[in-house]
Design a protein around this motif. Sequence first.
Motif, PDB file in Angstrom:
ATOM      1  N   VAL A 147       0.873  -1.169   0.000  1.00 44.07           N
ATOM      2  CA  VAL A 147       0.000   0.000   0.000  1.00 44.07           C
ATOM      3  C   VAL A 147       0.912   1.221   0.000  1.00 44.07           C
ATOM      4  O   VAL A 147       1.640   1.457   0.973  1.00 44.07           O
TER       5      VAL A 147
ATOM      6  N   ASP B  98       1.301   5.378  -0.470  1.00 48.34           N
ATOM      7  CA  ASP B  98       0.705   6.707  -0.545  1.00 48.34           C
ATOM      8  C   ASP B  98       1.711   7.614  -1.230  1.00 48.34           C
ATOM      9  O   ASP B  98       2.788   7.890  -0.675  1.00 48.34           O
TER      10      ASP B  98
ATOM     11  N   ARG C 258      -2.613   3.643  -5.754  1.00 52.00           N
ATOM     12  CA  ARG C 258      -2.608   3.075  -4.410  1.00 52.00           C
ATOM     13  C   ARG C 258      -3.424   1.785  -4.444  1.00 52.00           C
ATOM     14  O   ARG C 258      -4.607   1.801  -4.763  1.00 52.00           O
TER      15      ARG C 258
ATOM     16  N   GLU D   4      -4.798  -1.803  -2.548  1.00 54.78           N
ATOM     17  CA  GLU D   4      -5.168  -2.337  -1.250  1.00 54.78           C
ATOM     18  C   GLU D   4      -4.350  -3.596  -0.978  1.00 54.78           C
ATOM     19  O   GLU D   4      -3.943  -4.293  -1.916  1.00 54.78           O
ATOM     20  N   PRO D   5      -4.101  -3.917   0.305  1.00 55.11           N
ATOM     21  CA  PRO D   5      -3.297  -5.100   0.606  1.00 55.11           C
ATOM     22  C   PRO D   5      -4.028  -6.375   0.199  1.00 55.11           C
ATOM     23  O   PRO D   5      -5.258  -6.406   0.118  1.00 55.11           O
TER      24      PRO D   5
ATOM     25  N   VAL E   5       3.249  -1.103   4.114  1.00 54.67           N
ATOM     26  CA  VAL E   5       2.769   0.235   3.796  1.00 54.67           C
ATOM     27  C   VAL E   5       3.955   1.175   3.651  1.00 54.67           C
ATOM     28  O   VAL E   5       4.843   1.197   4.513  1.00 54.67           O
TER      29      VAL E   5
END
Length: 288
Positions: A201, A203, A210, A212-213, A221
């Motif tokens: 993930v 940012d 981006r 999602e896991p 992250v």
Amino acid sequence: MTPPDRSASPSSRIRVGTSGWRYGSWRGDFYPDGLVQRAELAYIGEHFSTVELNGSFYSLQRPKSYLRWRDAVPDHFTFAVKGSRYISHMLRLRDTTTALANFFASGVLALGPTLGPILWQLPERQEFDPDVLDAFLAGLPRSTAEAKALGSRHDARMRDRTWLEDVADRPLRYALEPRSATFDDPRLAEILNRHGVALTVADTAGRWPRFEPGDTDLVYVRLHGASELYASGYTAQELQDWAERCARWASHGAGRDVFVYFDNDARGHAPHDALALARLVGDDPGDR
């Protein structure tokens, strides 16, 4: 900021740190005046539970460096290691057996129990090719014993600069950070789940997608900046939002660990944001 309501399994953990630790702008700010450079990693180890080791991305490091880094931190500290860009950016994940052998022979395993997840960051130009990705992930060693066996196949360039001693056999975990929108493909989850590899993930101030896991026992992250890539800091509300996301991800199964790394270091925000998020999620560097 108030801590989120965490319902994660006791065996799950959220760890928060920074991407790298050697930055001039941190000296006299995060690092106290007079702290010598060689003591900076030990200072990181006192304040965080993890750090992302990124020198390994740019070039193969030497065993003595890995041993020195391991000795600088507590035994319960965790290093995430960035995989070699020679593999990800130059070979583009193709024909990587020898390059992977050199990478694992270079001293990565000398980190011992402090070795955590290994990150493969892909270039933006790398488009999704399911066959190439599947073959690459299938060739990754799944344990330290397999990594040692693979490392023994290093080429002549690594002679006299390898570390392949016996280590306790432990599973290895990996994360993939793609930066091309072509990876927004349902086949990606199938491939990653089959090999137990996490989807990072990231940012990135809108620069790259981006994702999602996935469904693995690892959530990875990377926070590169919410509004300005590598430069902007995170507001109190943004940190609260990330804390709640992390708690939610960690609650999705026993043993599902979340690793978060701040890479917004251009103006020195990374360590301060990491400390703030660590407090929110209850990541105490003294926890074992």
